[in-house]
Design a protein around this motif. Structure first.
Motif, PDB file in Angstrom:
ATOM      1  N   GLN A  30       0.807  -1.219   0.000  1.00 43.08           N
ATOM      2  CA  GLN A  30       0.000   0.000   0.000  1.00 43.08           C
ATOM      3  C   GLN A  30       0.854   1.289   0.000  1.00 43.08           C
ATOM      4  N   ILE A  31       0.385   2.283  -0.713  1.00 43.79           N
ATOM      5  CA  ILE A  31       1.052   3.590  -0.771  1.00 43.79           C
ATOM      6  C   ILE A  31       0.188   4.609  -0.022  1.00 43.79           C
ATOM      7  N   THR A  32       0.829   5.535   0.683  1.00 48.03           N
ATOM      8  CA  THR A  32       0.080   6.598   1.366  1.00 48.03           C
ATOM      9  C   THR A  32       0.260   7.905   0.610  1.00 48.03           C
ATOM     10  N   MET A  33      -0.855   8.496   0.247  1.00 48.50           N
ATOM     11  CA  MET A  33      -0.808   9.824  -0.392  1.00 48.50           C
ATOM     12  C   MET A  33      -1.215  10.850   0.655  1.00 48.50           C
ATOM     13  N   ILE A  34      -0.276  11.724   1.016  1.00 47.19           N
ATOM     14  CA  ILE A  34      -0.612  12.790   1.968  1.00 47.19           C
ATOM     15  C   ILE A  34      -1.246  13.946   1.199  1.00 47.19           C
ATOM     16  N   VAL A  35      -2.424  14.356   1.659  1.00 50.36           N
ATOM     17  CA  VAL A  35      -3.070  15.568   1.161  1.00 50.36           C
ATOM     18  C   VAL A  35      -2.923  16.587   2.293  1.00 50.36           C
ATOM     19  N   PRO A  36      -2.259  17.718   2.046  1.00 50.12           N
ATOM     20  CA  PRO A  36      -1.935  18.606   3.166  1.00 50.12           C
ATOM     21  C   PRO A  36      -3.056  19.557   3.588  1.00 50.12           C
ATOM     22  N   PHE A  37      -4.286  19.131   3.369  1.00 49.36           N
ATOM     23  CA  PHE A  37      -5.458  19.888   3.801  1.00 49.36           C
ATOM     24  C   PHE A  37      -6.509  18.905   4.313  1.00 49.36           C
ATOM     25  N   ALA A  38      -7.524  19.435   4.991  1.00 51.61           N
ATOM     26  CA  ALA A  38      -8.544  18.596   5.604  1.00 51.61           C
ATOM     27  C   ALA A  38      -9.345  17.794   4.568  1.00 51.61           C
ATOM     28  N   ALA A  39      -9.939  16.708   5.039  1.00 47.06           N
ATOM     29  CA  ALA A  39     -10.803  15.879   4.187  1.00 47.06           C
ATOM     30  C   ALA A  39     -12.007  16.692   3.715  1.00 47.06           C
ATOM     31  N   GLY A  86       9.103   5.619  -2.085  1.00 47.83           N
ATOM     32  CA  GLY A  86       7.987   5.622  -3.030  1.00 47.83           C
ATOM     33  C   GLY A  86       6.649   5.276  -2.401  1.00 47.83           C
ATOM     34  N   TYR A  87       6.676   4.891  -1.120  1.00 54.18           N
ATOM     35  CA  TYR A  87       5.426   4.482  -0.477  1.00 54.18           C
ATOM     36  C   TYR A  87       4.743   5.627   0.272  1.00 54.18           C
ATOM     37  N   THR A  88       5.376   6.801   0.284  1.00 55.34           N
ATOM     38  CA  THR A  88       4.715   7.995   0.798  1.00 55.34           C
ATOM     39  C   THR A  88       4.846   9.056  -0.291  1.00 55.34           C
ATOM     40  N   ILE A  89       3.711   9.571  -0.737  1.00 58.64           N
ATOM     41  CA  ILE A  89       3.731  10.589  -1.781  1.00 58.64           C
ATOM     42  C   ILE A  89       2.870  11.773  -1.334  1.00 58.64           C
ATOM     43  N   LEU A  90       2.995  12.873  -2.041  1.00 57.74           N
ATOM     44  CA  LEU A  90       2.307  14.112  -1.649  1.00 57.74           C
ATOM     45  C   LEU A  90       1.551  14.690  -2.837  1.00 57.74           C
ATOM     46  N   LEU A  91       0.298  15.007  -2.597  1.00 58.28           N
ATOM     47  CA  LEU A  91      -0.478  15.737  -3.615  1.00 58.28           C
ATOM     48  C   LEU A  91      -0.615  17.162  -3.095  1.00 58.28           C
ATOM     49  N   HIS A  92       0.031  18.091  -3.753  1.00 58.59           N
ATOM     50  CA  HIS A  92      -0.022  19.482  -3.283  1.00 58.59           C
ATOM     51  C   HIS A  92      -0.333  20.393  -4.468  1.00 58.59           C
TER      52      HIS A  92
END
Ligand code: ASP
Length: 325
Positions: A30-39, A86-92
């Motif tokens: 599994q990969i975790t995509m961090i979104v740096p804002f609230a759900a 590669g298992y932690t990525i960021l959508l910014h």
């Protein structure tokens, strides 16, 4: 024993080819995509749509984790510090560029702390208000603010967020000292706007389109250079006499610095597939945006965009003199 030998041989071949064995089978979990804002906010919406498509292609689940706060810099900082596998990525979004100037004490350097995966989308913004806010159109709003700016409230997702940037451009354009109220994301801010606790917000159509369509909030203008297909009656900020408010909120996918190229290349290939998928185009279209062309889903395109945008926004922010410290 024979199996051991086989693994050793594969590792040796991979090493000879300059390829890490780790990244070869990437992704194998599994990969975790961090979104740096609230759900529930606009960045979250873009992240979840892309994560779902890429998961199907990669054969591994990409789960979205929301790390909101400090205009996106908390989540981005967490990814900068994460293991580069590669298992932690960021959508910014554009905030990656503006925070480089807005935060003079940022613990990471936006240009140096990440590997690039690719560009995702550029979303127009809309200046919106609670449904029963007095001004009925943009001209009325501008008149209203002449006498009432100091009692008018405007939500944003913290300094460095897109909503903050848009609010800043608005206040500069109309020279009105509106009271700004920060949230961990514009998802929670939208709840307050709907509840009537806040007057104004400038946010992406990925958060506002459904509410505008449903008539639960009112829209005054879009920051796009041309009218939007989904809201042809909504005037642009330039038409309203505020051309300096034009801005599009571009989004990109990143990984921590040092992530093997095999992993970023695999992620980028998967992103490009998602961008070319008609289903993504349709879902983004309903929200007033479009994916970027698939050939922009590359590390080079994102790097060039970030560099250009840091250069573009630096003097504007310095002139405004708004800093987070
Ligand atoms: N991206 C939004 C903003 O910058 C915040 C969010 O995604 O919640 O305002």
């Amino acid at each position: 024993m024979a199996l051991h030998f086989k693994f050793a041989a594969i590792a040796a071949t991979a090493a000879l080819m300059g390829t890490s064995a780790l990244a070869q089978g990437f992704p194998d979990r599994q990969i975790t995509m961090i979104v740096p804002f609230a759900a529930g906010g606009p960045t979250d919406t873009v992240g979840r749509l892309i994560a779902e498509k890429m998961s199907a292609d990669l054969g591994q689940q990409i789960i979205v984790e929301n790390v909101g706060g400090a205009g996106g810099t908390l989540g981005a900082g967490q990814v900068a510090e994460a293991e580069a596998d590669g298992y932690t990525i960021l959508l910014h979004h554009i905030g990656m560029a503006t925070s480089a100037t807005l935060y003079r004490n940022l613990a990471y350097k936006p240009l140096d702390a990440f590997e690039y995966v690719g560009l995702v989308t550029e979303v127009p913004m809309t200046l919106v208000a609670r449904q029963d806010f007095e001004p009925t159109d943009m001209a009325g709003l501008l008149t209203y603010l002449k006498d009432n700016a100091e009692t008018t409230t405007m939500a944003n997702a913290g300094i460095g967020s897109a909503s903050h940037l848009c609010g800043m451009l608005f206040m500069q354009a109309v020279e009105a000292p509106i009271v700004t109220v920060p949230y961990k994301g514009t998802g929670p801010a939208m709840t307050e706007l709907l509840g009537g606790q806040i007057d104004l917000m400038c946010d992406q159509t990925t958060n506002t389109a459904e509410q505008i369509k449903g008539g639960t909030i009112k829209a005054y203008a879009t920051t796009a250079p041309a009218r939007l297909d989904i809201f042809p009656d909504l005037q642009t900020v330039a038409e309203a006499g505020l051309p300096t408010m034009e801005v599009g909120i571009w989004h990109g996918l990143y990984a921590p610095k040092g992530t093997p190229a095999e992993a970023t290349d695999r992620l980028s290939a998967s992103l490009q597939k998602a961008l070319a998928d008609p289903d993504i185009a349709a879902k983004f279209g309903e929200l007033g945006t479009q994916p970027v062309a698939a050939d922009q889903g590359t590390p080079a395109a994102l790097k060039a965009k970030l560099e250009g945008e840091i250069t573009r926004w630096q003097p504007i922010i310095e002139t405004a003199g708004v800093y987070a410290d």
